[in-house]
Design a protein around this motif. Structure first.
Motif, short mmCIF file in Angstrom:
data_model
loop_
_atom_site.label_atom_id
_atom_site.label_comp_id
_atom_site.label_asym_id
_atom_site.label_seq_id
_atom_site.Cartn_x
_atom_site.Cartn_y
_atom_site.Cartn_z
N GLY A 135 61.75 3.28 -62.81
CA GLY A 135 60.35 3.31 -63.22
C GLY A 135 59.42 2.81 -62.14
O GLY A 135 58.23 2.58 -62.40
N ALA A 136 59.92 2.63 -60.94
CA ALA A 136 59.16 2.05 -59.84
C ALA A 136 58.51 3.16 -59.02
O ALA A 136 59.02 3.58 -57.98
CB ALA A 136 60.05 1.18 -58.97
N SER A 137 57.38 3.66 -59.50
CA SER A 137 56.67 4.74 -58.82
C SER A 137 55.85 4.18 -57.66
O SER A 137 55.59 2.98 -57.56
CB SER A 137 55.75 5.46 -59.81
N ASN B 86 73.52 -5.77 -55.67
CA ASN B 86 72.95 -4.56 -56.25
C ASN B 86 71.47 -4.85 -56.48
O ASN B 86 71.12 -5.70 -57.30
CB ASN B 86 73.64 -4.21 -57.56
N PHE B 87 70.61 -4.15 -55.75
CA PHE B 87 69.20 -4.51 -55.72
C PHE B 87 68.39 -3.53 -56.58
O PHE B 87 68.53 -2.31 -56.45
CB PHE B 87 68.70 -4.52 -54.28
N LYS B 88 67.52 -4.09 -57.44
CA LYS B 88 66.81 -3.29 -58.43
C LYS B 88 65.37 -3.77 -58.55
O LYS B 88 65.09 -4.97 -58.44
CB LYS B 88 67.50 -3.42 -59.79
N THR B 89 64.47 -2.83 -58.79
CA THR B 89 63.10 -3.18 -59.13
C THR B 89 62.58 -2.26 -60.22
O THR B 89 62.98 -1.09 -60.28
CB THR B 89 62.17 -3.11 -57.91
N THR B 90 61.72 -2.79 -61.06
CA THR B 90 61.05 -2.02 -62.10
C THR B 90 59.53 -2.08 -61.92
O THR B 90 58.79 -1.63 -62.78
CB THR B 90 61.42 -2.54 -63.50
N VAL B 91 59.09 -2.64 -60.81
CA VAL B 91 57.65 -2.80 -60.55
C VAL B 91 57.12 -1.52 -59.92
O VAL B 91 57.69 -1.01 -58.95
CB VAL B 91 57.39 -3.98 -59.61
N ALA B 92 56.04 -1.00 -60.44
CA ALA B 92 55.43 0.23 -59.91
C ALA B 92 54.20 -0.10 -59.09
O ALA B 92 53.44 -1.02 -59.41
CB ALA B 92 55.06 1.18 -61.04
N GLY B 93 54.01 0.65 -58.02
CA GLY B 93 52.76 0.61 -57.29
C GLY B 93 51.76 1.56 -57.93
O GLY B 93 51.97 2.05 -59.04
N THR B 94 50.70 1.85 -57.22
CA THR B 94 49.70 2.81 -57.69
C THR B 94 49.39 3.78 -56.57
O THR B 94 49.76 3.56 -55.41
CB THR B 94 48.40 2.12 -58.12
N ALA B 95 48.67 4.84 -56.89
CA ALA B 95 48.29 5.81 -55.86
C ALA B 95 47.46 5.16 -54.77
O ALA B 95 47.55 5.53 -53.60
CB ALA B 95 47.53 6.97 -56.50
N GLN B 96 46.64 4.21 -55.13
CA GLN B 96 45.77 3.53 -54.17
C GLN B 96 46.47 2.36 -53.48
O GLN B 96 46.09 1.97 -52.38
CB GLN B 96 44.50 3.04 -54.85
N SER B 97 47.47 1.79 -54.11
CA SER B 97 48.14 0.60 -53.57
C SER B 97 49.65 0.75 -53.73
O SER B 97 50.25 0.30 -54.70
CB SER B 97 47.66 -0.66 -54.31
N ARG B 98 50.25 1.43 -52.76
CA ARG B 98 51.68 1.62 -52.79
C ARG B 98 52.40 0.32 -52.46
O ARG B 98 51.83 -0.60 -51.86
CB ARG B 98 52.09 2.70 -51.79
N ILE B 99 53.66 0.25 -52.84
CA ILE B 99 54.53 -0.87 -52.48
C ILE B 99 55.50 -0.37 -51.42
O ILE B 99 56.04 0.74 -51.51
CB ILE B 99 55.29 -1.40 -53.70
N THR B 100 55.74 -1.19 -50.41
CA THR B 100 56.58 -0.79 -49.29
C THR B 100 57.75 -1.76 -49.12
O THR B 100 57.57 -2.97 -49.18
CB THR B 100 55.77 -0.75 -47.99
N LEU B 101 58.94 -1.19 -48.93
CA LEU B 101 60.13 -1.95 -48.55
C LEU B 101 60.55 -1.41 -47.19
O LEU B 101 60.86 -0.21 -47.06
CB LEU B 101 61.25 -1.76 -49.57
N THR B 102 60.55 -2.25 -46.17
CA THR B 102 60.76 -1.73 -44.83
C THR B 102 61.60 -2.68 -43.97
O THR B 102 61.64 -3.88 -44.22
CB THR B 102 59.41 -1.46 -44.12
N GLY B 103 62.25 -2.10 -42.99
CA GLY B 103 63.05 -2.86 -42.04
C GLY B 103 63.66 -1.89 -41.05
O GLY B 103 63.45 -0.67 -41.15
#
Length: 506
Positions: free
Chosen positions: A283-285, A246-263
């Protein structure tokens, strides 16, 4: 052409024959050139007629400068919440190879095509001057339409596109624009299946903005660590394989620096028990999740108070409850180009494909969610999409729905149930339902109102509950609870397009 002709008049008979052969070869070459030009399937790919033939974001426009050729080009002003996509749906032939090309300029400019069995795209991270982009794809055995699109990326500013060409033989259907580049294919969709055994065509990941780095992971333990340690601007790249947990994150990116999970679709997140959330953004915007598969969970992808999240080209199936849930005021989310099927596997009238908001409360303001160009169904355990009271202003466009799986156990008898306010439902196509195509309901006074339905196609053939309407408006009042249904909505089978007493707009 004139010089060889003059020379031929002065040559011997043998030379004249040679010159004639040359002329014949040149004429054939000219004919081939004309044939190649005629194979461009797009309407107004040069944007000389403005945005005619395209349907685009409000941030798109046709401008006189800069242009690659001619007098106009597309300009898209991508913002933090809108990557300014412009698209057009065209008819194609099954089992045929096509080439899509364009000239683009700007930062993180994308060009691609989607449709049944087609998900092709390419991109450039930086083109300060006009630069060519191209990609080639082969349509599936039943593909009769694709949607061509171009767009920038969130917060990356203005991009340009010009001389967009789709080369290949045309299909027999009609063509036209599509909202935000996500129009309704004219093809009858094939039944979605689990992830293919071969990798899908290569597609770009979201740009790692903010000078970020790539975190490569190949195990479930590495993924959990990456979700905890990732910082704005970074990309988590999943290798093909199975990730159990069960995979979870609470880390948020920003409008200028998004976070990407890809595959790719062969990067599969699954739980060991079928319980809990497959992927939980708490809470991971400002995340982009692209390309992966999430399966065998209570809910596949859950968002709580996670704003500006993009779920792109994901595959979701085999959940006991909802497939994807935007909850606890998760605003400005986007679900696009994705496949959702086999949710709510208990078949108890619960387990919607996509669920926005929370039932029986106005505190969950998951507003302005966009659900674009997805294939949802079959075997969804409730409505394909449920838009709850308390949510406002979303867009549902360019999707294909299959209601084969509705039970009517918990009043699930339509593809979409709109209980929120001011939604736009457009350019969608649905097949197989128990009763209606689209419904509005007022669960709490003042809600279930303001919906606009336009250019939807409903096939109600085989609906077993009567009366059966393409658009069933259960509460309509001109002043207090308006609903707009335009005359370009269509219906096959059933009782009527909409209820008696509900007018059609121009």
């Amino acid at each position: 052409m004139r010089t060889p002709v003059r020379a031929a008049l002065a040559l011997s008979a043998a030379a004249a024959l040679s010159a004639a052969a040359l002329l014949s070869h040149q004429a054939a070459a000219a004919s081939a050139a004309v044939t190649t030009s005629a194979a461009d399937l797009l309407t107004n790919g040069t944007f000389e007629a403005g945005l005619t033939g395209w349907t685009c974001s409000p941030l798109d426009s046709a401008v006189n400068s800069p242009v690659h050729s001619g007098s106009q080009a597309l300009k898209g002003a991508a913002s933090a919440g809108d990557y300014a996509q412009c698209g057009q749906t065209v008819s194609v032939q099954p089992g045929t190879t096509y080439t899509l090309s364009a000239y683009v300029r700007g930062t993180y400019v994308y060009l691609g095509a989607t449709g049944t069995g087609v998900n092709a795209s390419t991109w450039t991270p930086s083109a300060p001057e006009w630069a060519p982009l191209s990609t080639t794809f082969t349509t599936g055995a039943t593909t009769t339409a694709v949607t061509v699109f171009t767009h920038g990326w969130y917060g990356q500013g203005t991009y340009g596109a010009d001389d967009v060409v789709l080369s290949g033989p045309g299909g027999s259907g009609t063509t036209g624009g599509s909202t935000g580049g996500t129009g309704t294919p004219t093809a009858t969709p094939t039944t979605p299946t689990p992830p293919p055994t071969t990798p899908p065509p290569t597609s770009p990941t979201a740009p790692p903005t903010g000078g970020g780095s790539v975190i490569a992971v190949s195990t479930g333990a590495q993924l959990k660590d990456a979700l905890a340690a990732v910082t704005p601007g970074q990309t988590i790249q999943l290798a093909d394989g199975t990730y159990t947990g069960n995979f979870k994150t609470t880390v948020a990116g920003t409008a200028q620096s998004r976070i990407t999970l890809t595959g790719s679709a062969r990067a599969v997140l699954t739980t060991s028990t079928g319980g809990g959330y497959g992927l939980y953004l708490n809470g991971a915007s400002y995340w982009t999740v692209k390309g992966i598969t999430v399966t065998h969970a209570q809910k596949a992808i859950m968002l709580d108070t996670a704003n500006h999240v993009v779920l792109d080209s994901v595959t979701v199936y085999d959940t006991t409850m909802e497939g994807i849930h935007f909850r606890n005021s998760s605003q400005y989310g986007v679900l696009e180009n994705s496949t959702v099927h086999d949710t709510g596997t208990a078949h108890d009238g619960k387990g919607e494909g996509v669920y926005v908001g929370t039932a029986n409360t106005l505190t969950d303001q998951s507003d302005d969610v966009q659900i674009l160009n997805n294939t949802i169904g079959p075997d969804i355990g409730a409505e394909n999409i449920d838009l709850k009271e308390g949510t406002t202003g979303g867009l549902v466009s360019g999707n294909t729905f299959d209601g084969n799986g509705l039970t009517d156990v918990n009043y699930d008898d339509s593809w979409i149930d709109v209980k929120g306010n001011d939604y736009t439902i457009e350019n969608n196509r649905g097949v197989h339902t128990l009763k209606d195509g689209f419904q509005t309901h007022t669960v709490i006074d003042g809600w279930g109102c303001g919906t606009v339905f336009r250019h939807n196609s409903s096939d109600l053939t085989g609906a077993s509950i009567s009366p059966s309407y393409a658009i069933d408006v259960t509460n309509y009042a001109v002043g207090s609870c308006p609903v707009t249904i335009t005359g370009d909505n269509t219906v096959t089978g059933g009782t009527a397009l909409t209820n008696p007493g509900v007018p059609l707009a121009d």
